[in-house]
Design an enzyme around this catalytic site. Structure first.
Site, PDB file in Angstrom:
ATOM      1  CG  ASN A   1       2.750  -1.080   2.913  1.00 54.50           C
ATOM      2  OD1 ASN A   1       2.055  -1.982   2.462  1.00 54.50           O
ATOM      3  ND2 ASN A   1       3.953  -0.794   2.453  1.00 54.50           N
ATOM      4  N   GLY A   2       1.755  -3.467   5.036  1.00 56.24           N
ATOM      5  CA  GLY A   2       2.468  -4.676   5.460  1.00 56.24           C
ATOM      6  C   GLY A   2       1.484  -5.757   5.843  1.00 56.24           C
TER       7      GLY A   2
ATOM      8  CE  LYS B   1       4.671  -7.944 -18.606  1.00 61.73           C
ATOM      9  NZ  LYS B   1       5.586  -8.570 -17.770  1.00 61.73           N
TER      10      LYS B   1
ATOM     11  CD  GLU C   1       2.008  -8.739 -15.449  1.00 63.60           C
ATOM     12  OE1 GLU C   1       1.940  -8.342 -14.282  1.00 63.60           O
ATOM     13  OE2 GLU C   1       3.069  -8.778 -16.071  1.00 63.60           O
TER      14      GLU C   1
ATOM     15  NE  ARG D   1       4.168   1.902  -1.468  1.00 59.27           N
ATOM     16  CZ  ARG D   1       5.357   1.323  -1.252  1.00 59.27           C
ATOM     17  NH1 ARG D   1       6.351   1.587  -2.085  1.00 59.27           N
ATOM     18  NH2 ARG D   1       5.556   0.528  -0.238  1.00 59.27           N
TER      19      ARG D   1
ATOM     20  CD  GLU E   1       8.152 -10.948 -18.766  1.00 64.93           C
ATOM     21  OE1 GLU E   1       8.264 -11.591 -17.701  1.00 64.93           O
ATOM     22  OE2 GLU E   1       7.644  -9.808 -18.819  1.00 64.93           O
TER      23      GLU E   1
ATOM     24  CD1 TRP F   1      -2.850  -4.817  -4.935  1.00 64.98           C
ATOM     25  CD2 TRP F   1      -1.783  -5.902  -3.301  1.00 64.98           C
ATOM     26  NE1 TRP F   1      -2.611  -6.094  -5.365  1.00 64.98           N
ATOM     27  CE2 TRP F   1      -1.972  -6.788  -4.390  1.00 64.98           C
ATOM     28  CE3 TRP F   1      -1.131  -6.373  -2.169  1.00 64.98           C
ATOM     29  CZ2 TRP F   1      -1.528  -8.110  -4.365  1.00 64.98           C
ATOM     30  CZ3 TRP F   1      -0.695  -7.689  -2.149  1.00 64.98           C
ATOM     31  CH2 TRP F   1      -0.894  -8.541  -3.240  1.00 64.98           C
TER      32      TRP F   1
ATOM     33  CB  CYS G   1      -0.851  -0.015   1.270  1.00 62.71           C
ATOM     34  SG  CYS G   1      -1.768  -1.530   1.480  1.00 62.71           S
TER      35      CYS G   1
ATOM     36  CG  HIS H   1       8.291 -35.858 -20.585  1.00 62.65           C
ATOM     37  ND1 HIS H   1       8.662 -37.148 -20.821  1.00 62.65           N
ATOM     38  CD2 HIS H   1       9.303 -35.095 -21.061  1.00 62.65           C
ATOM     39  CE1 HIS H   1       9.849 -37.195 -21.378  1.00 62.65           C
ATOM     40  NE2 HIS H   1      10.274 -35.950 -21.533  1.00 62.65           N
TER      41      HIS H   1
ATOM     42  CE  LYS I   1       6.222  -1.206 -12.458  1.00 62.69           C
ATOM     43  NZ  LYS I   1       6.271  -2.112 -13.619  1.00 62.69           N
TER      44      LYS I   1
HETATM   45  C1  AGP Z   1       5.728  -8.144 -14.010  1.00 61.76           C
HETATM   46  O1  AGP Z   1       4.987  -7.632 -15.111  1.00 61.76           O
HETATM   47  C2  AGP Z   1       5.034  -7.877 -12.693  1.00 61.76           C
HETATM   48  N1  AGP Z   1       4.742  -6.516 -12.527  1.00 61.76           N
HETATM   49  C3  AGP Z   1       5.756  -8.535 -11.537  1.00 61.76           C
HETATM   50  O2  AGP Z   1       5.979  -9.893 -11.854  1.00 61.76           O
HETATM   51  C4  AGP Z   1       7.126  -7.923 -11.148  1.00 61.76           C
HETATM   52  O3  AGP Z   1       8.079  -8.202 -12.137  1.00 61.76           O
HETATM   53  C5  AGP Z   1       7.567  -8.566  -9.823  1.00 61.76           C
HETATM   54  O4  AGP Z   1       6.608  -8.229  -8.846  1.00 61.76           O
HETATM   55  C6  AGP Z   1       8.955  -8.114  -9.373  1.00 61.76           C
HETATM   56  O5  AGP Z   1       8.959  -6.734  -9.187  1.00 61.76           O
HETATM   57  P1  AGP Z   1      10.392  -5.992  -8.988  1.00 61.76           P
HETATM   58  O6  AGP Z   1      11.135  -6.159 -10.268  1.00 61.76           O
HETATM   59  O7  AGP Z   1      10.036  -4.572  -8.694  1.00 61.76           O
HETATM   60  O8  AGP Z   1      11.083  -6.685  -7.841  1.00 61.76           O
END
Ligand code: AGP
Length: 638
Positions: A102-103, A514, A517, A27, A510, A76, A2, A533, A633
């Site tokens: 936050n936490g 993408k 998400e 955040r 990756e 969040w 958050c 397999h 993020k």
């Molecule tokens: C990737 O598109 C995501 N936003 C997520 O997997 C991100 O890469 C991951 O949370 C790691 O974040 P960071 O690179 O800030 O540590």
């Protein structure tokens, strides 16, 4: 994770706090809340809503009440659904103490039951609300903010950054930090506190990171900083020359699209920033020529890069093992980087998921280093792994996009990613930047160990310049087709399989991440060699199989047979291939074909067009591309 922002001083706080909250929405953006000591009514006034800070600010703008001390929170959700009751701030039963957090509070259920037995009434389902009731009961006993806080931190476990506002102490903010970042800001007219310095960077003269396990009691003119035993600490103030980079979309529909298109410039800037420039070298045709001249470094930079990393030349020359640790997209970059270190530097390399690492046995290896990749520099899993490695006195190096982040403060040294703020939750240019820096670092280590010549170092730099052009050109080459039918067609599928092998498997992971998400389409990545397999049972015409080729001849042949396995079962095949791979291209229902590049940079070459394809598919589904549901993020909780 958050976002927290607080202000106390001689200025009105509402706009200052709301402005800071807007900057921290990366955040968390499930809900937002603001509470202040109302200067007219001399009581706590607050508003909290689900949705964005902008919605909250709009509602607040009709009231002219304001005050000189206030706190805001962007949420969040970790515990408790997204609704108004679970939004912060939370209040004690009398409603005269407000708290944001936050936490994660461990064992919060038992604490909640203890407090309910004492007669406390809870209004939310969050772990955070436990804190304000517990603090309030301690404050009633000790009649002292400090004593109550010192008792509080003895009792609660987990990760927490907390800011408290007490109605009967309107000229005071209480701040507590344990395992969750908080930074203080100082200006002539007052003080800020926030989860990230960008909340107030251009409004203060100085900033100071709250030390781990510390308490701050902030008044209008002073800050008292204590450790958890009540011993005084001195804030380490740094001049705030961090002019806030007011990132805009520059005309792009989404930050994600803008950041996809920034990748060529980012790669070029990284090469110029880290490049070795001798008399015979020519600067790239980068549009950052001015920057290249500014950043060009002489041959002695070789030493300076190790100083920047906090590594002695001796450590580098004796390196026997490299360990890479990260989460999410950054972990995928590490999986690609592993090939760089093992084939260029010829050093055994392991890659660990940060969220697993802390729960595995730790074997201290001589002549080894740990490199942590994190765009935000705040990811809790990665930070915990860094702390564990540090506790064993092993060098910890961070590659991050945020030099002011917690990981940088706690590591032996760091390399800045030079990618510029990445706003979209889906990581794009950071992924390219990480691949580029790991490639350069692997070559630099190889140069130091005399495994490559200076000329080979320079051609590695030129290879990156070339790939940055290929990356951008591939988007341009396929942009029209993707935007005029292809994305429409592929947005109709509800599940995907992504395949790769050797260095192209992390690319498949990756791409799957993408797609899922931002579009919420189910996407499974798999090592192509494993298909037979079991997962091959999934293959049919309703599930597109997207296969990322490789430029290593042997691997290409293996991938070709995997593609044939898919087609033999009437699978629908999309490939990312390279010129000359005509058998694979001929097998595909659709082929993205790129020019050949340095085989180790094949994933980087495909990165942009893959991201653009996923972006366009998602656009047709009308998703909130820059802020996907359930995500944030920076994941600052474990
Ligand atoms: C990737 O598109 C995501 N936003 C997520 O997997 C991100 O890469 C991951 O949370 C790691 O974040 P960071 O690179 O800030 O540590």
């Amino acid at each position: 994770m958050c976002g927290i922002v607080g202000y106390i001083g001689k200025s009105h706080c509402k706009d200052l706090v709301l402005g800071g909250m807007q900057r921290l929405e990366y955040r968390g953006y499930d809900s937002a809340g603001f509470v202040f000591v109302n200067e007219k009514a001399a009581c706590l006034s607050y508003l909290k809503r689900t949705g964005t800070v902008a919605n909250l600010a709009k509602e607040l703008s009709v009231f002219d009440e304001d005050g000189f001390s206030g706190i805001g929170h962007t949420r969040w959700a970790t515990h408790g659904v997204v609704n108004e009751a679970n939004a912060h701030p939370h209040f004690n039963c009398k409603g005269n103490i407000a708290l944001v957090h936050n936490g994660i509070i461990e064992e919060h259920e038992s604490l909640r039951n203890e407090l309910i037995a004492q007669g406390h009434k809870f209004l939310s389902k969050t772990d955070s609300e436990v804190l304000v009731h517990y603090f309030s009961s301690l404050f009633d006993i000790y009649k002292s903010v400090k004593k109550a806080t010192i008792e509080l931190v003895k009792k609660i476990k987990g990760a927490y950054s907390i800011v408290v506002l007490i109605e009967e102490l309107p000229d005071q903010l209480l701040v507590i930090r344990h395992n969750s970042p908080l930074v203080l800001g100082r200006q002539k007219k007052g003080f800020f506190v926030a989860s990230d310095v960008i909340a107030f960077s251009d409004k203060v003269d100085e900033f100071a990171f709250m030390p781990e396990d510390s308490i701050a009691v902030i008044n209008k003119n002073s800050i008292q900083l204590l450790d958890f035993s009540g011993k005084s600490l001195l804030p380490v103030w740094q001049e705030s020359n961090l002019a806030f980079v007011d990132v805009s979309k520059d005309g792009f529909e989404h930050f994600m699209l803008k950041e996809i298109y920034e990748q060529k410039k980012v790669i070029d800037k990284i090469v110029n920033f880290y490049r070795l420039v001798g008399t015979d070298s020519k600067l790239s045709a980068s549009d950052d020529l001015g920057n290249a001249l500014k950043y060009q470094l002489d041959i002695e930079y070789q030493d300076r890069i190790w100083q920047q990393l906090g590594l002695s030349l001796k450590t580098v020359k004796n390196l026997k093992k490299i360990n890479l640790i990260a989460a999410g997209t950054s972990w995928h970059a590490c999986k690609i980087g592993q090939f760089f270190f093992e084939s260029i530097s010829n050093i055994q390399t392991s890659v660990y998921l940060a969220s697993e690492f802390c729960y595995m046995p730790f074997f201290k290896e001589k002549d080894s280093i740990f490199i942590f990749l994190s765009q935000s520099g705040e990811t809790a899993d990665t930070l915990q792994a860094l702390r564990l490695v540090k506790s064993h006195n092993v060098p910890t190096v961070v590659i991050t996009n945020v030099p002011s982040s917690t990981m940088v403060q706690e590591s032996s040294g760091f390399l800045p990613m030079q990618a510029g703020p990445e706003i979209s939750v889906a990581s794009t240019k950071a992924f390219s930047a990480q691949q580029s820096i790991l490639f350069i670092l692997a070559n630099r280590i190889a140069l130091e160990l005399e495994k490559i010549t200076l000329q080979e170092m320079k051609s590695a730099e030129e290879d990156l310049f070339m790939v940055s052009q290929v990356l951008e050109m591939a988007i341009e080459n396929y942009k029209w087709e993707i935007s005029n039918g292809l994305a429409e067609k592929y947005s109709a599928y509800d599940k995907y399989i992504f395949l790769g092998r050797h260095i192209s498997y992390p690319m498949a992971m990756e791409a799957a991440l993408k797609l899922k998400e931002i579009s919420y389409i189910f996407a499974q990545s798999y090592p192509a060699g494993e298909l037979k397999h079991g997962p091959i049972a999934l293959i049919d015409e309703t599930t597109p199989v997207v296969l990322f080729s490789a430029l290593d001849e042997i691997i290409y042949k293996k991938l070709l047979s995997n593609a044939q396995e898919v087609k033999a079962r009437s699978g629908h095949l999309v490939v990312f291939a390279f010129e000359g791979q005509n058998e694979l291209i001929g097998l595909a229902d659709y082929a993205f074909v790129l020019p050949k590049v340095n085989p180790l940079l094949a994933p980087l070459a495909c990165t942009g067009v893959m991201q653009f394809f996923v972006y366009e598919i998602t656009k047709r589904l009308g998703r909130p591309i820059d802020k996907p549901r359930n995500l944030a993020k920076s994941v600052t909780v474990e």
